[in-house]
Design a protein around this motif. Structure first.
Motif, PDB file in Angstrom:
ATOM      1  N   ALA A  99       0.949  -1.177  -0.513  1.00 18.45           N
ATOM      2  CA  ALA A  99       0.220  -0.582   0.132  1.00 18.45           C
ATOM      3  C   ALA A  99       0.867   1.337   0.053  1.00 18.45           C
ATOM      4  CB  ALA A  99      -0.985  -0.386   1.318  1.00 18.45           C
ATOM      5  N   LEU A 100       1.783   1.342   1.079  1.00 19.21           N
ATOM      6  CA  LEU A 100       3.010   2.627   0.462  1.00 19.21           C
ATOM      7  C   LEU A 100       4.056   2.544  -0.748  1.00 19.21           C
ATOM      8  CD1 LEU A 100       4.375   4.790   2.761  1.00 19.21           C
ATOM      9  CD2 LEU A 100       5.848   2.685   3.083  1.00 19.21           C
ATOM     10  N   ALA A 101       3.774   1.458  -0.925  1.00 20.42           N
ATOM     11  CA  ALA A 101       4.779   1.860  -3.161  1.00 20.42           C
ATOM     12  C   ALA A 101       3.674   2.377  -3.548  1.00 20.42           C
ATOM     13  CB  ALA A 101       5.056   0.150  -3.202  1.00 20.42           C
ATOM     14  N   ASP A 102       1.897   1.760  -3.216  1.00 23.10           N
ATOM     15  CA  ASP A 102       1.288   2.944  -4.526  1.00 23.10           C
ATOM     16  C   ASP A 102       1.209   3.261  -4.265  1.00 23.10           C
ATOM     17  OD1 ASP A 102       1.185  -0.327  -5.333  1.00 23.10           O
ATOM     18  OD2 ASP A 102      -0.603  -0.653  -4.329  1.00 23.10           O
ATOM     19  N   VAL A 108       9.247  -0.122  -2.465  1.00 24.66           N
ATOM     20  CA  VAL A 108       9.779  -0.474  -1.339  1.00 24.66           C
ATOM     21  C   VAL A 108      10.670  -2.102  -0.882  1.00 24.66           C
ATOM     22  CG1 VAL A 108       8.842  -0.817   1.234  1.00 24.66           C
ATOM     23  CG2 VAL A 108       7.345   0.676  -0.274  1.00 24.66           C
ATOM     24  N   VAL A 109      11.956  -1.414  -0.156  1.00 30.44           N
ATOM     25  CA  VAL A 109      12.971  -2.710   0.192  1.00 30.44           C
ATOM     26  C   VAL A 109      12.625  -2.689   1.668  1.00 30.44           C
ATOM     27  CG1 VAL A 109      13.339  -1.823  -2.091  1.00 30.44           C
ATOM     28  CG2 VAL A 109      15.079  -1.024   0.254  1.00 30.44           C
ATOM     29  N   LEU A 110      13.145  -3.860   1.662  1.00 32.23           N
ATOM     30  CA  LEU A 110      13.142  -5.119   3.017  1.00 32.23           C
ATOM     31  C   LEU A 110      14.433  -5.173   2.910  1.00 32.23           C
ATOM     32  CD1 LEU A 110      12.847  -5.638   6.041  1.00 32.23           C
ATOM     33  CD2 LEU A 110      11.934  -8.061   5.051  1.00 32.23           C
ATOM     34  N   ALA A 111      15.962  -4.369   3.541  1.00 33.94           N
ATOM     35  CA  ALA A 111      17.372  -5.082   3.804  1.00 33.94           C
ATOM     36  C   ALA A 111      17.825  -5.304   4.926  1.00 33.94           C
ATOM     37  CB  ALA A 111      18.098  -3.348   3.745  1.00 33.94           C
ATOM     38  N   VAL A 127       2.010  -1.388  -8.352  1.00 32.99           N
ATOM     39  CA  VAL A 127       1.505  -1.380  -9.641  1.00 32.99           C
ATOM     40  C   VAL A 127       0.951   0.013 -10.311  1.00 32.99           C
ATOM     41  CG1 VAL A 127      -0.866  -2.508  -9.759  1.00 32.99           C
ATOM     42  CG2 VAL A 127       0.013  -2.624  -7.596  1.00 32.99           C
ATOM     43  N   GLY A 128       0.962  -0.561 -11.447  1.00 29.91           N
ATOM     44  CA  GLY A 128       1.014   0.310 -12.588  1.00 29.91           C
ATOM     45  C   GLY A 128       1.662   2.019 -12.722  1.00 29.91           C
ATOM     46  N   LYS A 129       2.962   1.956 -12.508  1.00 23.18           N
ATOM     47  CA  LYS A 129       3.822   2.631 -11.966  1.00 23.18           C
ATOM     48  C   LYS A 129       5.363   1.720 -12.736  1.00 23.18           C
ATOM     49  CE  LYS A 129       1.099   6.235  -9.426  1.00 23.18           C
ATOM     50  NZ  LYS A 129       1.112   6.640  -8.300  1.00 23.18           N
ATOM     51  N   SER A 217      12.893   0.953   3.388  1.00 26.78           N
ATOM     52  CA  SER A 217      13.206   1.851   2.468  1.00 26.78           C
ATOM     53  C   SER A 217      11.794   2.440   2.098  1.00 26.78           C
ATOM     54  CB  SER A 217      14.251   1.888   2.408  1.00 26.78           C
ATOM     55  OG  SER A 217      15.776   1.435   3.368  1.00 26.78           O
ATOM     56  N   CYS A 218      11.960   3.403   1.260  1.00 25.68           N
ATOM     57  CA  CYS A 218      11.344   3.611  -0.006  1.00 25.68           C
ATOM     58  C   CYS A 218      12.486   3.977  -1.112  1.00 25.68           C
ATOM     59  CB  CYS A 218      10.459   4.579   0.289  1.00 25.68           C
ATOM     60  SG  CYS A 218       8.813   3.585   1.410  1.00 25.68           S
TER      61      CYS A 218
END
Length: 259
Positions: A99-102, A108-111, A127-129, A217-218
């Protein structure tokens, strides 16, 4: 990889080298040749040949003699599925981070820490971007990355000192700690960012399964994720998302004030 021979006799270099072969694979790989594995691991070809043979015999690699390429084998697949099932917060985080990525139009990643670098363990694409193309298994440096800054800022002193930090990393850690206290997220300063083509903002999360913090992270191209947008919009949104995750798994924040 750090040379542990003299530092600790319990460290098995052969095992570490074998694991480095498994860690060389990325999600987008269509198999790796012997030469590609040697390049990614830095191992001598003769050593790599023995390790690859052993990993194939034990099921952690498979080898196609037709095109001479190695792939992760069924034992590695089973181990990965067991590891994923045992790390409960990743499944809980998925809906929140997607939801945050959209919402932000960022990757958005988990490191997580991986030897002297960070490894991306999970990614969520908007999604869609269009988004930057990083994938699970990709490795980034600790110094110069917002993910690295978030993690070292929240490592306890013993774990941090075990990384054998130089003065540059100590200052980087202190800057990250000050940012987390002031606003709840970290942004590596422009002069030390490891990549000029990616901007990123990060928030630590304490992972009980690992016994230490990881980082969410974004990231995006600088023209999409400007410094102003990181500070005013995406950083606060990421911080809120991680706080929501902490509430859902009933854990406190990763940041603990040092004495």
């Amino acid at each position: 990889m750090k040379d542990h021979d003299k530092a600790d006799k319990r460290f098995l270099n052969t095992l570490a080298r074998g694991l480095s072969v498994l860690r060389a694979f990325r999600a987008s790989d269509d198999g790796l040749s012997h030469m590609e594995l040697a390049a990614r691991t830095g191992l001598p070809k003769s050593t790599l040949s023995r390790l690859a043979f052993t990993l194939c015999e034990t099921g952690y690699l498979s080898h196609s003699y037709r095109n001479d390429r190695y792939r992760l084998g069924p034992a590695a697949l089973a181990l990965g599925n067991i590891a994923t099932a045992s790390i409960s917060f990743v499944d809980t985080a998925s809906g929140i981070m997607q939801a945050l990525a959209d919402k932000t139009g960022t990757l958005v990643v988990l490191a997580v820490r991986d030897d002297r670098k960070l490894m991306l363990a999970k990614t969520w694409r908007p999604v869609g971007k269009a988004s930057i193309w990083l994938e699970p298994g990709h490795r980034i440096p600790v110094y110069g990355s917002s993910s690295g800054q978030a993690i070292v800022a929240t490592l306890d002193d013993d774990r941090f000192e075990a990384t054998d930090p130089d003065e540059r990393l100590r200052a980087f850690r202190q800057q990250g700690y000050a940012q987390l206290i002031a606003r709840g997220f970290t942004v590596a300063s422009a002069e030390v960012r490891f990549a000029t083509t990616i901007n990123a903002v990060s928030v630590p999360f304490y992972a009980q399964e690992y016994g230490e913090p990881v980082a969410f992270s974004c990231g995006a191209l600088p023209e999409i994720l400007t410094d102003a947008r990181m500070q005013q919009e995406v950083g606060p949104a990421l911080s809120a998302a991680v706080r929501e995750l902490e509430r859902m798994v009933s854990r406190g924040p990763a940041l603990v004030r040092r004495g």
